[in-house]
Design a protein around this motif. Sequence first.
Motif, short mmCIF file in Angstrom:
data_model
loop_
_atom_site.label_atom_id
_atom_site.label_comp_id
_atom_site.label_asym_id
_atom_site.label_seq_id
_atom_site.Cartn_x
_atom_site.Cartn_y
_atom_site.Cartn_z
N GLU A 92 -4.49 5.79 41.89
CA GLU A 92 -4.30 5.58 40.89
C GLU A 92 -1.73 5.06 41.19
OE1 GLU A 92 -4.28 2.09 39.66
OE2 GLU A 92 -6.44 2.31 40.51
N ASN A 93 -1.11 4.42 41.46
CA ASN A 93 0.20 4.81 41.17
C ASN A 93 1.23 3.75 40.52
OD1 ASN A 93 0.36 3.09 43.48
ND2 ASN A 93 0.20 4.47 44.88
N SER A 94 2.69 3.68 41.03
CA SER A 94 2.71 2.40 40.65
C SER A 94 2.48 1.06 40.98
CB SER A 94 4.74 2.65 40.69
OG SER A 94 4.94 3.01 41.68
N THR A 97 -0.20 0.16 40.32
CA THR A 97 -0.19 -0.43 38.61
C THR A 97 0.17 -1.48 38.06
OG1 THR A 97 -0.26 1.75 37.86
CG2 THR A 97 1.22 0.36 36.44
N ASN A 98 1.55 -2.33 39.20
CA ASN A 98 2.58 -2.77 39.03
C ASN A 98 1.45 -4.31 40.08
OD1 ASN A 98 4.15 -4.84 39.57
ND2 ASN A 98 4.73 -5.08 41.69
N LYS A 101 -0.35 -5.64 36.80
CA LYS A 101 0.53 -6.38 36.17
C LYS A 101 0.61 -7.60 36.44
CE LYS A 101 2.74 -2.29 33.96
NZ LYS A 101 4.00 -1.61 34.27
#
Length: 190
Positions: A92-94, A97-98, A101
């Motif tokens: 998992e990374n940005s 995660t984005n 979202k």
Amino acid sequence: MKRELVDDVYKRLINEDRKCLPPYLKGGLMEICIFMALYSEYKNNRKARSLSATMLLEVINATNKLPNRLFDGKIGIAWGMKYLSNNEVLEENSITTNMHKVVWSDYLYQSITMPIYLPEKEPLFSIGIYLTQLFNQEDSLQRYVIEERLLALIDECDRLLHCTIKDIYSPMDISLPMLHSILFFSKKNG
């Protein structure tokens, strides 16, 4: 000497022309990306791992134009990313995660603008299947947020199965795939 079926599938997919494939889960790049990632773990194959990483970047770059659906949209891509993460193949990374979202905010927008959440041309209760994949048992704030979202979706299932909107929606017209996916969601989260 028999070769394994998984090796035959790999050999066929490695030669697939990726440029003509759509980015989504069903019949697209994300489907092959998941296979290559899992194959690389199973067989310790660096070429499959590298190809999977390349495909994932191609898929992520193409998500802006996709609808919020499981088979052919952002939900399927986010589901696939979480599936790989849950199986400790993807970290998992940005970016991941984005993606989560974006999927959730698209869902919220659609659910606020419609009396019943029925994305166009969506045969499944995709958002429920997706959120079921996000749920984990660790004691964290994120777990409780997901639980709250799942509870809200149980209410959404109730509306889908019991609310009638004259000339727009009737539970009697619900498709079998949608009904089965609601049942799957309810059994997993009920």
